[in-house]
Design a protein around this motif. Structure first.
Motif, PDB file in Angstrom:
ATOM      1  N   TYR A   1       0.820  -1.209   0.000  1.00 20.89           N
ATOM      2  CA  TYR A   1       0.000   0.000   0.000  1.00 20.89           C
ATOM      3  C   TYR A   1       0.860   1.267   0.000  1.00 20.89           C
ATOM      4  O   TYR A   1       0.415   2.317   0.424  1.00 20.89           O
ATOM      5  N   ARG A   2       2.065   1.153  -0.500  1.00 18.82           N
ATOM      6  CA  ARG A   2       2.992   2.289  -0.458  1.00 18.82           C
ATOM      7  C   ARG A   2       2.439   3.492  -1.223  1.00 18.82           C
ATOM      8  O   ARG A   2       2.492   4.629  -0.750  1.00 18.82           O
ATOM      9  N   GLN A   3       1.912   3.262  -2.413  1.00 15.75           N
ATOM     10  CA  GLN A   3       1.442   4.391  -3.217  1.00 15.75           C
ATOM     11  C   GLN A   3       0.193   5.042  -2.628  1.00 15.75           C
ATOM     12  O   GLN A   3      -0.016   6.243  -2.778  1.00 15.75           O
ATOM     13  N   GLN A   4      -0.631   4.238  -1.953  1.00 19.45           N
ATOM     14  CA  GLN A   4      -1.803   4.823  -1.293  1.00 19.45           C
ATOM     15  C   GLN A   4      -1.386   5.671  -0.096  1.00 19.45           C
ATOM     16  O   GLN A   4      -1.990   6.711   0.180  1.00 19.45           O
ATOM     17  N   LEU A   5      -0.358   5.226   0.606  1.00 26.90           N
ATOM     18  CA  LEU A   5       0.099   5.954   1.789  1.00 26.90           C
ATOM     19  C   LEU A   5       0.965   7.156   1.429  1.00 26.90           C
ATOM     20  O   LEU A   5       0.852   8.227   2.042  1.00 26.90           O
ATOM     21  N   TRP A   6       1.842   6.962   0.446  1.00 22.54           N
ATOM     22  CA  TRP A   6       2.777   8.029   0.067  1.00 22.54           C
ATOM     23  C   TRP A   6       2.784   8.156  -1.456  1.00 22.54           C
ATOM     24  O   TRP A   6       3.702   7.658  -2.114  1.00 22.54           O
ATOM     25  N   PRO A   7       1.781   8.800  -2.041  1.00 19.83           N
ATOM     26  CA  PRO A   7       1.713   8.924  -3.514  1.00 19.83           C
ATOM     27  C   PRO A   7       2.990   9.536  -4.082  1.00 19.83           C
ATOM     28  O   PRO A   7       3.517  10.513  -3.555  1.00 19.83           O
ATOM     29  N   GLY A   8       3.484   8.925  -5.155  1.00 21.52           N
ATOM     30  CA  GLY A   8       4.695   9.423  -5.789  1.00 21.52           C
ATOM     31  C   GLY A   8       5.971   9.025  -5.085  1.00 21.52           C
ATOM     32  O   GLY A   8       7.067   9.435  -5.470  1.00 21.52           O
TER      33      GLY A   8
ATOM     34  N   ASP B   1      12.725   5.305  -0.575  1.00 20.95           N
ATOM     35  CA  ASP B   1      12.400   6.303   0.448  1.00 20.95           C
ATOM     36  C   ASP B   1      12.045   5.619   1.763  1.00 20.95           C
ATOM     37  O   ASP B   1      11.346   4.600   1.785  1.00 20.95           O
ATOM     38  N   GLN B   2      12.542   6.172   2.854  1.00 17.43           N
ATOM     39  CA  GLN B   2      12.301   5.605   4.175  1.00 17.43           C
ATOM     40  C   GLN B   2      11.187   6.374   4.882  1.00 17.43           C
ATOM     41  O   GLN B   2      11.085   7.587   4.771  1.00 17.43           O
ATOM     42  N   HIS B   3      10.370   5.629   5.624  1.00 14.92           N
ATOM     43  CA  HIS B   3       9.263   6.242   6.354  1.00 14.92           C
ATOM     44  C   HIS B   3       9.184   5.635   7.748  1.00 14.92           C
ATOM     45  O   HIS B   3       9.559   4.479   7.969  1.00 14.92           O
ATOM     46  N   ALA B   4       8.659   6.402   8.683  1.00 10.84           N
ATOM     47  CA  ALA B   4       8.429   5.881  10.027  1.00 10.84           C
ATOM     48  C   ALA B   4       7.322   4.841   9.975  1.00 10.84           C
ATOM     49  O   ALA B   4       6.447   4.895   9.103  1.00 10.84           O
ATOM     50  N   PRO B   5       7.340   3.847  10.886  1.00 11.13           N
ATOM     51  CA  PRO B   5       6.279   2.841  10.906  1.00 11.13           C
ATOM     52  C   PRO B   5       4.899   3.487  11.023  1.00 11.13           C
ATOM     53  O   PRO B   5       4.710   4.448  11.770  1.00 11.13           O
ATOM     54  N   VAL B   6       3.940   2.960  10.266  1.00  9.22           N
ATOM     55  CA  VAL B   6       2.581   3.489  10.308  1.00  9.22           C
ATOM     56  C   VAL B   6       1.889   3.068  11.603  1.00  9.22           C
ATOM     57  O   VAL B   6       1.156   3.825  12.216  1.00  9.22           O
ATOM     58  N   ILE B   7       2.147   1.825  12.015  1.00 10.57           N
ATOM     59  CA  ILE B   7       1.517   1.244  13.205  1.00 10.57           C
ATOM     60  C   ILE B   7       2.586   0.984  14.257  1.00 10.57           C
ATOM     61  O   ILE B   7       3.662   0.461  13.946  1.00 10.57           O
ATOM     62  N   THR B   8       2.300   1.337  15.490  1.00  8.70           N
ATOM     63  CA  THR B   8       3.194   1.031  16.608  1.00  8.70           C
ATOM     64  C   THR B   8       2.476   0.103  17.578  1.00  8.70           C
ATOM     65  O   THR B   8       1.251  -0.044  17.531  1.00  8.70           O
ATOM     66  N   GLY B   9       3.262  -0.520  18.458  1.00  2.84           N
ATOM     67  CA  GLY B   9       2.681  -1.432  19.438  1.00  2.84           C
ATOM     68  C   GLY B   9       1.639  -0.769  20.318  1.00  2.84           C
ATOM     69  O   GLY B   9       0.689  -1.419  20.787  1.00  2.84           O
ATOM     70  N   ARG B  10       1.769   0.538  20.539  1.00  3.29           N
ATOM     71  CA  ARG B  10       0.815   1.258  21.394  1.00  3.29           C
ATOM     72  C   ARG B  10      -0.555   1.375  20.752  1.00  3.29           C
ATOM     73  O   ARG B  10      -1.545   1.658  21.434  1.00  3.29           O
TER      74      ARG B  10
END
Length: 226
Positions: free
Chosen positions: A146-153, A158-167
């Motif tokens: 789902y990379r393009q849905q989350l970060w179009p283009g 490219d590196q991104h912070a995790p979308v989901i965390t344990g909290r």
């Protein structure tokens, strides 16, 4: 064995080696219960870590083919939404013979795949919580599917912070494993996927990450994979 270029017609199906490697798993591998909408075609990947004492961790991941209308597999509703390049790659038949298993896998690309939907994870010395393992599985699916849905283009590197965390994991859920109601953890807030997992009585953890758009077609219950 790795092949580059044209595969010989008689090259063995790599899934057979994978099935054999699964015997290394110290605990049973789990999957979703058999059901008409999901097809298990032995598309299982095995990742592991080694140290001077042997295997320190293992993860078996199962990919399923999704059938939206399992009673009629020729129904166009079963087809995946493919880009033109992928569709062309499926349609073009090379002038050389191909292994039967490769032809089967290419044809299967026409249909939606629930990539690495179920994981069974084992650590020799457990050090990760159920919540963190579930979050890791969800982030793995989101980053790859789902990379393009989350970060179009976005670019693949490219590196991104995790979308989901344990909290963000709800630790008060329930699930069913081999017919037994069990405590579980879930993430039911992401717009793209639903995630659920549980600790196993014999050690290890099972997690599932499923597309929210198809969730109404799937029975989210686990069973030992034979």
């Amino acid at each position: 064995m790795e092949w580059v270029g044209i595969l010989p017609e008689d090259v063995p199906d790599p899934r057979a080696e994978c099935v054999e490697n699964l015997k290394l798993m110290p605990i049973p591998v789990l999957g979703l219960i058999p059901q008409p909408s999901l097809e298990d075609t032995d598309s299982v990947s095995l990742n592991y870590g080694l140290d001077d004492r042997g295997y320190s961790e293992m993860t078996a991941s199962i990919t399923y083919t999704l059938w939206r209308n399992p009673d009629d597999r020729s129904d166009p509703v079963n087809l995946a939404d493919l880009d033109e390049e992928t569709r062309r790659g499926i349609e073009e038949i090379p002038p050389w013979p191909r292994p039967p298993w490769l032809i089967e896998q290419v044809e299967r690309m026409r249909y939606p795949q629930l990539w690495e939907a179920v994981r069974t994870t084992w650590h020799r010395e457990p050090r990760s919580s159920l919540e963190s393992l579930l979050a890791d599985h969800i982030n793995h699916i989101l980053m790859n599917q789902y990379r393009q849905q989350l970060w179009p283009g976005d670019k693949p590197w490219d590196q991104h912070a995790p979308v989901i965390t344990g909290r963000m994991v709800n630790g008060q859920a329930r699930t069913v494993i081999n017919g037994v109601d069990m405590p579980a953890a879930e993430v039911d807030t992401d717009p793209f996927v639903y995630g659920i997992g549980a600790r196993l009585a014999g050690g290890g953890v099972v997690t599932a990450v499923l597309p929210r758009a198809e969730l109404h077609r799937i029975q989210v219950r686990f069973t030992t994979r034979r």
